[in-house]
Write an enzyme that holds these catalytic residues in place. Structure first.
Site, short mmCIF file in Angstrom:
data_model
loop_
_atom_site.label_atom_id
_atom_site.label_comp_id
_atom_site.label_asym_id
_atom_site.label_seq_id
_atom_site.Cartn_x
_atom_site.Cartn_y
_atom_site.Cartn_z
N CYS A 91 0.83 -1.20 0.08
CA CYS A 91 0.02 0.00 0.08
C CYS A 91 0.96 1.25 0.08
O CYS A 91 0.42 2.21 -0.33
CB CYS A 91 -0.75 0.08 1.14
SG CYS A 91 -1.96 -1.57 1.19
N HIS A 131 -3.51 7.00 2.66
CA HIS A 131 -3.75 5.65 2.16
C HIS A 131 -5.15 5.39 2.63
O HIS A 131 -5.67 5.61 3.88
CB HIS A 131 -2.84 4.67 2.66
CG HIS A 131 -3.37 3.13 2.28
ND1 HIS A 131 -3.85 2.87 1.07
CD2 HIS A 131 -3.37 2.14 2.99
CE1 HIS A 131 -3.92 1.57 1.00
NE2 HIS A 131 -3.84 1.08 2.31
N ASN A 137 -10.36 -0.40 0.13
CA ASN A 137 -8.82 -0.39 0.23
C ASN A 137 -8.22 -0.86 -1.29
O ASN A 137 -8.36 -1.99 -1.38
CB ASN A 137 -8.36 -1.32 1.34
CG ASN A 137 -6.78 -1.06 1.49
OD1 ASN A 137 -5.97 -0.79 0.38
ND2 ASN A 137 -6.32 -1.41 2.53
N1 COA Z 1 -18.47 -8.81 9.33
C1 COA Z 1 -18.80 -9.18 10.81
N2 COA Z 1 -18.06 -9.48 11.74
C2 COA Z 1 -16.78 -9.75 11.47
C3 COA Z 1 -15.99 -9.16 10.24
C4 COA Z 1 -17.06 -9.01 9.36
N3 COA Z 1 -16.72 -8.69 7.83
N4 COA Z 1 -14.92 -9.34 10.06
C5 COA Z 1 -14.70 -9.58 11.65
N5 COA Z 1 -15.74 -9.86 12.45
C6 COA Z 1 -15.91 -10.01 13.55
C7 COA Z 1 -14.66 -10.81 14.39
O1 COA Z 1 -14.64 -12.18 13.90
C8 COA Z 1 -14.72 -10.62 15.75
O2 COA Z 1 -15.55 -11.51 16.29
P1 COA Z 1 -15.25 -12.08 17.57
O3 COA Z 1 -15.33 -10.99 18.74
O4 COA Z 1 -16.70 -12.96 17.92
O5 COA Z 1 -14.23 -13.01 17.62
C9 COA Z 1 -15.38 -9.19 15.87
O6 COA Z 1 -16.03 -8.93 14.49
C10 COA Z 1 -14.29 -8.17 16.05
O7 COA Z 1 -13.13 -8.52 15.21
P2 COA Z 1 -12.10 -7.58 15.36
O8 COA Z 1 -10.76 -7.96 14.21
O9 COA Z 1 -11.43 -7.21 16.67
O10 COA Z 1 -12.54 -6.12 14.55
P3 COA Z 1 -12.05 -4.89 14.45
O11 COA Z 1 -12.72 -3.48 15.16
O12 COA Z 1 -10.51 -4.72 14.62
O13 COA Z 1 -12.30 -4.64 12.97
C11 COA Z 1 -10.81 -4.74 10.58
C12 COA Z 1 -11.61 -5.21 11.84
C13 COA Z 1 -10.27 -5.39 9.91
C14 COA Z 1 -12.10 -3.88 10.14
C15 COA Z 1 -9.78 -3.61 11.48
O14 COA Z 1 -9.11 -4.36 12.27
C16 COA Z 1 -9.16 -2.86 10.38
O15 COA Z 1 -9.53 -2.26 9.70
N6 COA Z 1 -7.78 -3.06 10.46
C17 COA Z 1 -6.81 -2.62 9.84
C18 COA Z 1 -6.51 -3.27 8.33
C19 COA Z 1 -5.82 -2.56 7.43
O16 COA Z 1 -6.12 -1.62 7.00
N7 COA Z 1 -5.32 -3.39 6.44
C20 COA Z 1 -4.75 -2.77 5.40
C21 COA Z 1 -3.60 -2.42 5.69
S1 COA Z 1 -2.92 -1.64 3.97
#
Ligand code: COA
Length: 324
Positions: A112, A251, A281
Site C-alpha cells: 500500500c 492511504h 482499500n
Molecule cells: N463482519 C462481521 N463481523 C466480523 C467481520 C465482518 N466482515 N470481520 C470480523 N468480524 C468479527 C470478528 O470475527 C470478531 O468477532 P469475535 O469478537 O466474535 O471474535 C469481531 O468482528 C471483532 O473483530 P476485530 O478484528 O477485533 O474487529 P476490528 O474492530 O479490529 O475491525 C478490521 C476489523 C479489519 C475492520 C480492522 O481491524 C481494520 O481495519 N484493521 C486494519 C486493516 C488494514 O487497514 N489493513 C490494510 C493495511 S494496508
C-alpha cells in the site's frame, strides 16, 4: 531542480460490489462494515481485466492532464502487488501499450506504500537529470482475495491512479519524502503461498494460501502510530506545522484509522481526503486515486500544501510533502 506532479489521472472499473452484495457472500452486515471501516462499496475488475488494463487508462488520463506525450517519458514506475504476471514486470506491458518508446520501466513492490515509494524514486531521478517520470498505482485486489474470509474480503477493491512527475524550476513540487520499513512485522499482512518460500501447488490453492491474510486488529494499532509519527517527522523536516497543511491525502484503508490519526495530529477532518466509502482499500492505487479526485474537485489548487501518508504490508510506511 525540483520534481513536480504536473498531471494526475485515475480509473475505476465499472462493476460495483456493495456491502449488501457481501451480505449474500459471507456472514457480515452493511452496518458492521460501514461502522468498522467506513466502506460502503468497492469496484471490481471485469473478468479478464488485469492490472495493466486499469493502469493504462489511468496513465492516459494523467498524460493528457500533464500535456505531454508517452514518447516524452523517461521512466515508468508501477506500484502494485497484483501485476498481470509474476514475470515480466507489468510496467513493461504498460510501456508498450502507451507507446512510451524511450522509457525504462519497472515495478515497485511496497504494497500500500508503493505509490509513495515510487514517487520518492521519481523525485530522486528527476533531481539527477530525468525530465518526465510516470508513477502509477494499480491493483486488482479481487484476484488475491479469499472471498470466503469475512476478515479481508470486505476491505479491498480494484482501481488505478497515475501521476506525471516532471522537472520544474520553481519552488513548487515535492518538498520531501520519507520512507520506512519493519520486516519483523511481515506476517501482519501477507500472501503466504505462491512465491519461492511456498511455490504454487494444489495444496497452496486448496488452502487459499495464495490469498491475502491479515491480522486486522494488530495492523490497525500499528497503522495509527506509524501514520502519526511519519506525518510529524515530515512536517518537522520542513519546519512546517499541522496548521499549514491544506490537504492530507492518506492511504484509504479504514476511516477509523484516519479519524484517529487526524485527532492525534490535531488536523480537522475537512482537511483529510476521504473516498474509501466508494472504493474500499485499493492498496497502491488508493493514494493516486484520492489525489486525482482531490484535484478534480478543486480541493488541491496551485500553491496548496499537500501531505501524502501511507502504511501497508512489509510493514512499510511512508509520506511525501508537496507544494502544488
Ligand atoms: N463482519 C462481521 N463481523 C466480523 C467481520 C465482518 N466482515 N470481520 C470480523 N468480524 C468479527 C470478528 O470475527 C470478531 O468477532 P469475535 O469478537 O466474535 O471474535 C469481531 O468482528 C471483532 O473483530 P476485530 O478484528 O477485533 O474487529 P476490528 O474492530 O479490529 O475491525 C478490521 C476489523 C479489519 C475492520 C480492522 O481491524 C481494520 O481495519 N484493521 C486494519 C486493516 C488494514 O487497514 N489493513 C490494510 C493495511 S494496508
Amino acid at each position: 531542480m525540483r520534481a513536480r506532479i504536473t498531471g494526475t489521472g485515475s480509473y475505476a472499473p465499472a462493476k460495483v460490489l456493495t456491502n449488501a452484495d457481501l451480505e449474500g457472500m459471507v456472514a457480515t452486515s452493511d452496518e458492521w462494515i460501514t461502522e468498522r471501516t467506513g466502506i460502503r462499496e468497492r469496484r471490481l475488475a471485469a473478468s479478464g481485466e488485469a492490472c495493466s488494463d486499469l493502469a493504462v487508462k489511468a496513465a492516459e488520463r494523467a498524460l493528457i492532464a500533464a500535456g505531454i506525450r508517452a514518447e516524452d517519458l523517461d521512466l515508468i514506475l508501477l506500484a502494485t502487488c497484483t501485476g498481470d504476471y509474476p514475470l515480466p514486470a507489468t510496467a513493461c506491458l504498460i510501456q508498450h501499450q502507451l507507446g512510451a518508446v524511450r522509457a525504462a520501466a519497472c515495478d515497485i513492490s511496497a504494497a500500500c506504500c508503493g505509490f509513495v515509494y515510487a514517487l520518492s524514486i521519481a523525485d530522486a531521478y528527476i533531481r539527477t537529470g530525468m525530465r518526465h517520470v510516470l508513477v502509477i498505482g494499480s491493483e486488482v485486489m479481487s484476484a488475491i482475495i479469499d472471498w470466503t474470509d469475512r476478515n479481508t474480503c470486505i476491505l479491498f477493491g480494484d482501481g488505478a491512479g497515475a501521476a506525471v512527475v516532471s522537472a520544474g524550476n520553481d519552488d513548487r513540487g515535492i518538498l520531501s519524502t520519507h520512507l520506512r520499513s519493519d520486516g519483523e512485522l511481515w506476517d501482519l499482512i501477507a500472501i503466504p503461498g505462491g512465491g519461492s518460500r511456498l511455490p504454487p501447488s494444489e495444496k497452496v490453492v486448496a488452502e487459499k494460501m495464495n490469498c491475502i491474510k491479515m491480522k486486522g486488529n494488530e495492523t490497525f494499532k500499528v497503522a495509527v502510530r506509524m501514520l502519526e509519527e511519519i506525518a510529524r517527522e515530515t512536517l518537522a523536516a520542513n519546519a512546517l506545522r499541522v496548521e499549514d497543511l491544506d490537504l492530507y491525502v492518506p492511504h484509504q484503508a479504514n476511516v477509523r484509522i484516519l479519524k484517529a490519526v487526524a485527532g492525534r495530529l490535531g488536523l480537522p477532518l475537512d482537511k483529510v481526503m476521504l473516498n474509501l466509502d466508494r472504493y474500499g482499500n485499493t492498496s497502491a492505487a488508493s493514494i493516486p486515486i484520492a489525489l486525482d479526485e482531490a484535484v478534480q474537485q478543486g480541493r488541491i489548487r496551485e500553491g496548496s500544501l499537500v501531505m501524502l501518508g501511507a502504511f501497508g504490508a512489509g510493514l512499510t510506511w511512508a509520506s511525501a510533502l508537496l507544494r502544488w
